[in-house]
Design an enzyme around this catalytic site. Structure first.
Site, mmCIF file in Angstrom:
data_model
loop_
_atom_site.group_PDB
_atom_site.id
_atom_site.type_symbol
_atom_site.label_atom_id
_atom_site.label_comp_id
_atom_site.label_asym_id
_atom_site.label_seq_id
_atom_site.Cartn_x
_atom_site.Cartn_y
_atom_site.Cartn_z
ATOM 1 N N HIS A 362 -31.358 6.870 20.564
ATOM 2 C CA HIS A 362 -31.757 8.213 20.975
ATOM 3 C C HIS A 362 -32.154 8.961 19.703
ATOM 4 O O HIS A 362 -31.346 9.138 18.798
ATOM 5 C CB HIS A 362 -30.620 8.934 21.687
ATOM 6 C CG HIS A 362 -30.323 8.376 23.040
ATOM 7 N ND1 HIS A 362 -29.087 8.461 23.629
ATOM 8 C CD2 HIS A 362 -31.114 7.718 23.927
ATOM 9 C CE1 HIS A 362 -29.122 7.892 24.815
ATOM 10 N NE2 HIS A 362 -30.346 7.426 25.015
ATOM 11 N N GLU A 365 -29.970 11.698 18.041
ATOM 12 C CA GLU A 365 -28.607 11.388 17.604
ATOM 13 C C GLU A 365 -28.688 10.878 16.168
ATOM 14 O O GLU A 365 -28.835 9.687 15.911
ATOM 15 C CB GLU A 365 -27.975 10.376 18.554
ATOM 16 C CG GLU A 365 -27.796 10.969 19.947
ATOM 17 C CD GLU A 365 -27.264 9.993 20.962
ATOM 18 O OE1 GLU A 365 -26.933 8.850 20.566
ATOM 19 O OE2 GLU A 365 -27.181 10.357 22.140
ATOM 20 N N HIS A 500 -24.310 4.432 19.104
ATOM 21 C CA HIS A 500 -24.597 4.968 20.421
ATOM 22 C C HIS A 500 -25.787 4.309 21.078
ATOM 23 O O HIS A 500 -26.839 4.202 20.524
ATOM 24 C CB HIS A 500 -24.822 6.454 20.499
ATOM 25 C CG HIS A 500 -25.072 6.797 21.946
ATOM 26 N ND1 HIS A 500 -24.087 6.714 22.884
ATOM 27 C CD2 HIS A 500 -26.197 7.063 22.624
ATOM 28 C CE1 HIS A 500 -24.615 6.963 24.074
ATOM 29 N NE2 HIS A 500 -25.889 7.180 23.942
ATOM 30 N N GLU A 519 -19.580 5.562 20.104
ATOM 31 C CA GLU A 519 -19.872 6.984 20.243
ATOM 32 C C GLU A 519 -19.300 7.690 19.026
ATOM 33 O O GLU A 519 -18.101 7.704 18.815
ATOM 34 C CB GLU A 519 -19.249 7.527 21.532
ATOM 35 C CG GLU A 519 -19.634 6.763 22.791
ATOM 36 C CD GLU A 519 -21.043 7.053 23.246
ATOM 37 O OE1 GLU A 519 -21.764 7.754 22.512
ATOM 38 O OE2 GLU A 519 -21.432 6.592 24.326
#
Length: 662
Positions: A362, A365, A500, A519
């Protein structure tokens, strides 16, 4: 220390409010136009009025026309007026909190503001729940502890973990307060509305107050007029809006006082405070603990150009243990760069396991990306210093670091900045594809085959092929996803972590690689000043996880006659319904916890071999080699293919087998 991140990102349609653009501040002025106002006789400042906000498109307004009397205070003269009001199932709510003058004990400020104050830490949880207070709350799940920038809601309305702080509907003077616990220079505020898939709630304007003791308060003033500053807030639930104070204020407490909010909604907000710590000349407050790292690394956010430059610098500093290569390109043509670190970069050494870290699936992130850039700097530096732990890691393991799987998305997020990028902007690649959900679903067919009793005799429990639909020319597969899959297929990875993302199941079922999803943080894009502490929080875990590749058994499956390694031989462990296969040189790695195992190696054209292998608690890996004997049919095929005569012993054995079959 791995952080946990609530990864439910919700998108709600935006509703235009006609307010100022994000980043602008309306100082001492009311938002344009009005729908309804209730005057306040407190103070001498004219009260701002609510914005002409309409409910979201597609909703039934349920409006009817009626006359109402409203009372407006204007220069101490009470005027009664009649006007028309559009009623709505939920009433429009506005409030006017009191604003006091600056107390005598206020701390004097320098004339110029220190630029670039970092966030106080509401989003990153550096500010604890006990430091947040409010005038009221609709429920525990909408308490002040939920008023953190980018916090996400549960799936159900009224969840214990809802998506904002929301004042009670009857609260006429709502406020949200943060205790910094130390003298702090407050310089700006970032706000969002409520994250919810069921409701539309956001504050459209607010005032700001400060205090040193939470009893006496003073407000932020317009420098030119001296009037109370009214700041424009949000026009949708998710877009962060930044307001810089006209003058920074030094205090311990800061309070946001909503003035207007969405028609038919509630006074709800999520916030982050920009603040610089200041010294306490009287030593009345305990000093905040120093955060940071002693490692001399490049602690900043790197866009594509800066990332490429940094990787080149690491390669030039440690040319004997590093190699930079690309596994493909993004949709916009940015290369997916990988840093390889090993004592023999560029080649797979027999018996040496391959491990990888992937970050930036992502694009918004950013922490994983920076941690991998810091890790490659650290490994290079410590190897040159002769650190025995790092030396052993890089001589016994081949490490691959992909810091940015989605460089297109990151460039979008980087341009917005760490505090204003929001929860979703930059998440997807340039095609709008969420790479986290773009890998083929191999779980469902495997589970169905298991339910039908087809595993492993008919359907294998490892190296599941790509589904047919996934290989079609018109399949919706991002170029970044295809590049990573081909990378997985080229290199016999044993262990991986995705900082992640959900490709871990695909990796486990399509290749030998055991992969986990990590995470990292409650803050997707932490401020640069938080990177040293985040590195310290995660450094040991990053190193330890790489070392776990040595836990279990390893060996080479060879041909008994030629001593050559057998590629694609299957190594099965009794009691574990997942096998691995050998690499092209016949070597394999099987991660196992300490214990005794029955292990079988088999290959097409060979008799299987079984042996007992013990994994001790001491650091491994434990050697567990196999020599396989060709079956008579395989020997015959090879002899006939080479044009050689069939030896008598093989001829007699084949005749016995034919007799047994008849």
């Amino acid at each position: 220390m791995w952080g946990l991140l609530l990864a439910l990102a919700t998108f709600a349609p935006a509703v235009g409010l006609g307010l100022e653009a994000p980043g602008a501040s309306v100082l001492g002025l009311a938002p344009p136009a009005t729908t309804e106002a209730r005057g306040s006789a407190r103070g001498s400042t004219p009260a701002p009025q609510s914005s002409p906000v309409q409910p979201p498109a597609g909703k039934d307004n349920g409006t009817s026309e009626q006359h109402v009397r409203i009372r407006i205070v204007k220069k101490k003269k009470v005027v009664m007026k009649k006007r028309k009001k559009l009623t709505h199932p939920r009433p429009v709510v506005t409030a006017r909190p009191p604003v006091t003058t600056t107390p005598a004990g206020a701390v004097d400020l320098p004339e110029e503001q220190e630029p670039g104050c970092p966030p106080l830490g509401l989003e990153s949880l550096q500010v604890s729940d006990s430091q947040l207070e409010a005038s009221s709350s609709q429920s525990f799940g909408l308490g002040p502890h939920r008023g953190r920038l980018n916090i996400q809601s549960g799936l159900e309305d009224g969840d214990l973990y809802d998506g904002a702080w929301c004042a009670e509907q009857q609260d006429a003077e709502p406020w949200f307060q943060v205790d910094a616990r130390h003298p702090t220079r407050f310089s700006g505020i970032i706000t969002q509305g409520r994250n919810s898939i069921w409701r539309y709630d956001w504050v459209t304007s607010y005032k700001v107050q400060f205090s040193n003791d939470s009893q006496t308060w003073w407000g932020s003033r317009n420098c030119s007029s001296g009037m109370d500053a009214v700041f424009p807030a949000n026009s949708d639930p998710e877009t962060p809006v930044l307001n810089l104070l006209p003058e920074p204020q030094v205090a311990r407490f800061i309070r946001l006082l909503p003035q207007t909010w969405l028609q038919g909604g509630a006074s709800c907000l999520r916030a982050e405070i920009l603040a610089c710590p200041v010294s306490d000349p009287n030593d009345l407050f305990p000093k905040a603990p120093a955060l940071g790292s002693s490692d001399p690394l490049d602690f900043r956010h790197h866009n594509y150009k800066a990332m490429r430059k940094l990787m080149k610098q690491v390669n030039e500093k440690c040319p004997n243990i590093t190699r930079v290569y690309s596994i493909g390109k993004s949709h916009q043509g940015l290369k997916l760069y990988v840093m390889e670190m090993s004592d023999q970069p560029g080649e797979h050494e027999l018996g040496e396991p391959e491990v990888r870290y992937v970050a930036g699936m992502h694009g918004n992130e950013a922490l994983g990306r920076e941690l991998l850039l810091l890790l490659m700097q650290f490994l290079c530096r410590e190897f040159l210093r002769g650190d025995p732990r790092v030396t052993r890691l890089l001589t016994e393991t081949r490490v691959h670091l992909l810091p940015s799987m989605n460089p297109d998305g990151y460039e979008t997020a980087f341009r917005r900045g760490s505090e204003l990028v929001g929860w979703a902007e930059g998440r997807w690649n340039h095609q709008g594809i969420d790479l986290n959900h773009n890998f083929a679903d191999l779980n469902t067919p495997l589970w169905e085959a298991e339910d039908d009793g087809l595993v492993p005799d008919t359907v294998p429990n490892h190296h599941l092929p790509l589904p047919t639909y996934y290989t079609l020319p018109n399949a919706t597969v991002a170029p970044e996803t295809r590049a990573v899959i081909e990378w997985m297929q080229r290199i016999p990875f044993v262990l991986s972590a995705n900082l992640h993302g959900g490709m871990n199941d695909f990796s486990y079922l399509h290749t030998n690689c055991f992969e986990i999803t990590v995470e990292l943080s409650c803050d997707k894009f932490p401020h640069e000043n938080e990177l040293p502490q985040e590195w310290e929080n995660n450094k040991e875990a990053l190193l330890t996880y790489l070392e776990q590749v040595r836990m279990g058994i390893t060996g080479v499956v060879r041909d008994k006659d030629t001593e050559l390694g057998i590629a694609d031989a299957v190594v099965a462990v009794e009691g574990i319904n997942h096998d691995v296969t050998t690499a092209w040189g016949g070597d394999y790695w099987r991660l196992l916890t300490p214990g005794d195992y029955v292990v079988t190696a088999s290959a097409e054209g060979y008799h299987p071999a079984t042996r007992n292998c013990r994994v001790p608690f001491e650091e491994g890996p434990v050697p567990c080699n196999f020599h396989l004997t060709k079956t008579p049919k395989q020997r015959l095929r090879e002899l006939l293919a080479a044009g050689a005569k069939v030896p008598p012993d093989l001829r007699r054995r084949l005749e016995r087998l034919r007799g047994q079959k008849n």
